[in-house]
Design an enzyme around this catalytic site. Structure first.
Site, PDB file in Angstrom:
ATOM      1  N   LYS A  10      23.918 -10.792 -33.171  1.00 40.24           N
ATOM      2  CA  LYS A  10      24.039 -11.831 -32.140  1.00 40.24           C
ATOM      3  C   LYS A  10      22.663 -12.397 -31.827  1.00 40.24           C
ATOM      4  CE  LYS A  10      24.069 -12.045 -27.655  1.00 40.24           C
ATOM      5  NZ  LYS A  10      23.437 -13.375 -27.500  1.00 40.24           N
ATOM      6  N   GLY A  24      25.132 -12.844 -23.723  1.00 40.65           N
ATOM      7  CA  GLY A  24      24.881 -11.406 -23.780  1.00 40.65           C
ATOM      8  C   GLY A  24      25.972 -10.593 -23.120  1.00 40.65           C
ATOM      9  N   GLY A  82      14.699  -7.240 -26.516  1.00 44.86           N
ATOM     10  CA  GLY A  82      14.932  -8.079 -25.341  1.00 44.86           C
ATOM     11  C   GLY A  82      14.342  -7.429 -24.104  1.00 44.86           C
ATOM     12  N   GLU A 115      13.312  -2.571 -28.759  1.00 41.53           N
ATOM     13  CA  GLU A 115      11.955  -3.129 -28.696  1.00 41.53           C
ATOM     14  C   GLU A 115      11.950  -4.037 -27.471  1.00 41.53           C
ATOM     15  OE1 GLU A 115       9.267  -5.574 -28.486  1.00 41.53           O
ATOM     16  OE2 GLU A 115       9.836  -6.469 -30.407  1.00 41.53           O
ATOM     17  N   CYS A 162       6.192 -10.551 -26.424  1.00 43.41           N
ATOM     18  CA  CYS A 162       6.233  -9.264 -25.711  1.00 43.41           C
ATOM     19  C   CYS A 162       4.890  -8.539 -25.768  1.00 43.41           C
ATOM     20  CB  CYS A 162       7.368  -8.390 -26.220  1.00 43.41           C
ATOM     21  SG  CYS A 162       7.488  -8.378 -27.990  1.00 43.41           S
ATOM     22  N   LYS A 164      10.899 -19.073 -13.420  1.00 45.90           N
ATOM     23  CA  LYS A 164      10.374 -17.710 -13.247  1.00 45.90           C
ATOM     24  C   LYS A 164       8.840 -17.733 -13.249  1.00 45.90           C
ATOM     25  CE  LYS A 164      10.345 -13.261 -15.653  1.00 45.90           C
ATOM     26  NZ  LYS A 164      10.687 -12.556 -16.888  1.00 45.90           N
ATOM     27  N   GLU A 212       6.262  -8.407 -16.191  1.00 43.49           N
ATOM     28  CA  GLU A 212       6.156  -9.248 -17.380  1.00 43.49           C
ATOM     29  C   GLU A 212       6.600 -10.659 -16.997  1.00 43.49           C
ATOM     30  OE1 GLU A 212       8.943  -8.575 -20.625  1.00 43.49           O
ATOM     31  OE2 GLU A 212       7.273  -8.768 -22.027  1.00 43.49           O
TER      32      GLU A 212
END
Ligand code: ADP
Length: 502
Positions: free
Chosen positions: A198, A231, A251, A273, A307, A357, A404
């Protein structure tokens, strides 16, 4: 998500490339058992161009019934299709062929990636090189995955076989759609598994083109299945399906927690990850030009949507002021614009949600007392662009130093000694990557040894290769991708013991 009625619009159209140089979108359906299918119980959703906010295409979304169809196709491929009896070397040959096809179609794939994901065309082309490297690296592994013979007690022969784990559910994010696909397909296919993937809902398009190329390369039906969707629906249906043996996920850490809990019901294997808040440490003895350029690349590569982004920039107090000045100079000169324009250095953020964000964290940074040196504003009113942003005099407790952000926002944290900075670098629940800039070999190795991160760069940043293990300490993940290390996550170890005569 739109309704079933809208799903009828999600068709696999074909047509010539658009005359304005933008790629045309031909493929929008589900890819199951080597066929393009309409969803049986899914729906559809719109995918947009983050540079304009405009819809590019309506894409089919898989429901639980579609997931079940894909899983059954994958199981058939493993148990009775040509894949189940294919020589390992021939699996490798198919993967080499796929890499060749990707290379031949790299320009088209790169522009489709830039259109849907917003990364600059230069970055997309770089990713395509990574895709080919990864597929070829694992193609080479296909016939080198070996068991052992074991000197067991008694008159027995014991040996081990490394066999495929089975049906692998692979769920990937939007920041490197093609590269993450290759990182997941590479070891899975080399080891003989079948894949139900996906892609992220923000970037559903390039995976479909990869599926088409995989079919052209000759992968048998059912080995590779692509299901787009949300998701919480499509992704969750893959995670919950009892006949999926393993979930490989890249993700957000919060999503990984949900997946791990759901996977517990069927005791699926999982690898994760996840995110990071990577410490990038600049000592006063570093090569200043290289360190400024490196710190810039560390945070602003792909607009910070990485990331491993070097978002906590620790700078030794003696050089701190000059360093920040030079970094700000570069940030102000960044060329922001259409990712398909070769002159652009930074494209849009991927979505309105991400833009909001980032601006929220800029606001928090100011409210919590950090000093905004440059940036902090949206660019234009169309698309999701944001200025490269620097906060100085950040303290370890501030939200911008802890969370993050996944945008072009760097927190500068001054420090005085190696011991102090190592302790502060580790003061996070993440542990994906870290870097250090110094000419002192002792300091470099001390930091590399002590920092709790899966990857450490010395006098460089974002150097990631198909050959080197990649993954996180702490809450940045479980397991490793790339390199030989990934193979163990895609094989089951079987012991065979034979009673010998005589
Ligand atoms: P991001 O914040 O980067 O979008 P996410 O973890 O939300 O990260 O998304 C990464 C991938 O995980 C996407 O493909 C997304 O659709 C998928 N995903 C999100 N929620 C779930 C879930 N509950 N179960 C399975 N997959 C999910």
């Amino acid at each position: 998500m739109a309704t079933k009625a809208a799903a009828a619009k999600a068709t696999a159209k074909s047509g010539p490339p658009a005359s304005n140089g933008r790629p045309s979108v031909r493929l929008t359906k589900l890819f199951i058992d080597n066929e393009w299918c309409d969803p049986a119980d899914g729906g559809s959703f719109e995918t947009c161009n983050p540079a304009t906010g405009e819809t590019i295409a309506t894409v089919a979304a898989a429901g639980p019934g579609d997931v079940d169809r894909a899983v059954k196709a994958a199981r058939r491929a493993l148990e009775s299709g040509p894949w189940s009896t294919m020589d390992a070397a021939d699996r490798g040959r198919l993967m080499f062929k796929l890499a060749d096809l990707v290379e031949q179609n790299a320009d088209e794939l790169a522009s489709l990636e830039s259109l849907n994901c917003g990364k600059t065309i230069a970055d997309s082309k770089g990713d395509l090189q990574g895709v080919c490297n990864t597929l070829r690296y694992y193609a080479g592994w296909a016939d080198k995955v070996e068991g052992r013979t074991i000197p067991v007690r008694g008159n027995f022969l014991s040996y081990t076989l490394r066999q495929p784990v089975g049906v692998i559910g692979q769920i990937i994010p939007w920041n490197f759609p093609l590269l993450m696909l290759a990182w997941k397909w590479g070891p899975a296919l080399a080891c003989g598994n079948a894949v139900v993937m996906k892609p992220a809902e923000q970037t559903p398009l390039t995976a479909l083109r990869m599926a088409e190329l995989a079919r052209e390369a000759g992968f048998p039906a059912g080995v590779i299945n692509i299901l787009n969707g949300m998701g919480e629906t499509t992704g969750a249906a893959i995670v919950n399906h009892p006949d999926v043996d393993k979930i490989a996920f890249t993700g957000h850490v919060d999503t990984a927690k949900i997946i791990q809990k759901a996977a517990a019901d069927t005791l699926k294997r999982t690898t994760f990850e996840l995110g990071g808040k990577s410490p990038n440490v600049i000592f006063a003895d570093a090569d200043m030009d290289a360190a400024v350029a490196g710190a810039f690349h560390a945070i602003y590569f792909h607009g910070g949507q990485c990331c491993t982004a070097g978002s906590r920039l620790f700078v030794e107090s003696r050089i701190h002021e000059e360093f920040v000045e030079r970094l700000a100079e570069k940030a102000k000169g960044r060329v922001i614009g259409d990712p398909l324009d070769a002159r652009t250095e930074q494209g849009p953020q991927v979505s309105q949600e991400q833009l909001d964000k980032i601006l929220h964290y800029v606001d928090l940074g100011e409210k919590q007392g950090a000093r905004l040196i440059t940036g902090g504003e949206r660019v234009g009113q169309k698309g999701f662009f944001v200025q490269p942003t620097i906060f100085d005099n950040v303290t370890d407790e501030m939200a911008i130093a802890r969370d993050e952000i996944f945008g072009p926002v760097v927190s500068v944290l001054p420090f005085k000694s190696a011991e102090e900075v190592i302790e502060r670098a580790n003061r996070t629940y993440y542990g994906l990557a870290a870097a250090v800039w110094t000419k002192d070999i002792d300091k470099a190795h001390l930091y590399a040894r002590k920092v709790r991160a899966g990857t450490v760069w010395v006098n460089c940043y974002h150097v990631v290769d198909a050959t080197t293990p990649f993954g996180g300490f702490k809450m940045s993940g479980q397991g490793r991708e790339n390199g030989e290390a990934a193979l163990e996550h895609y094989t089951e170890l079987k012991t065979v013991t034979v009673k010998l005569g005589g």
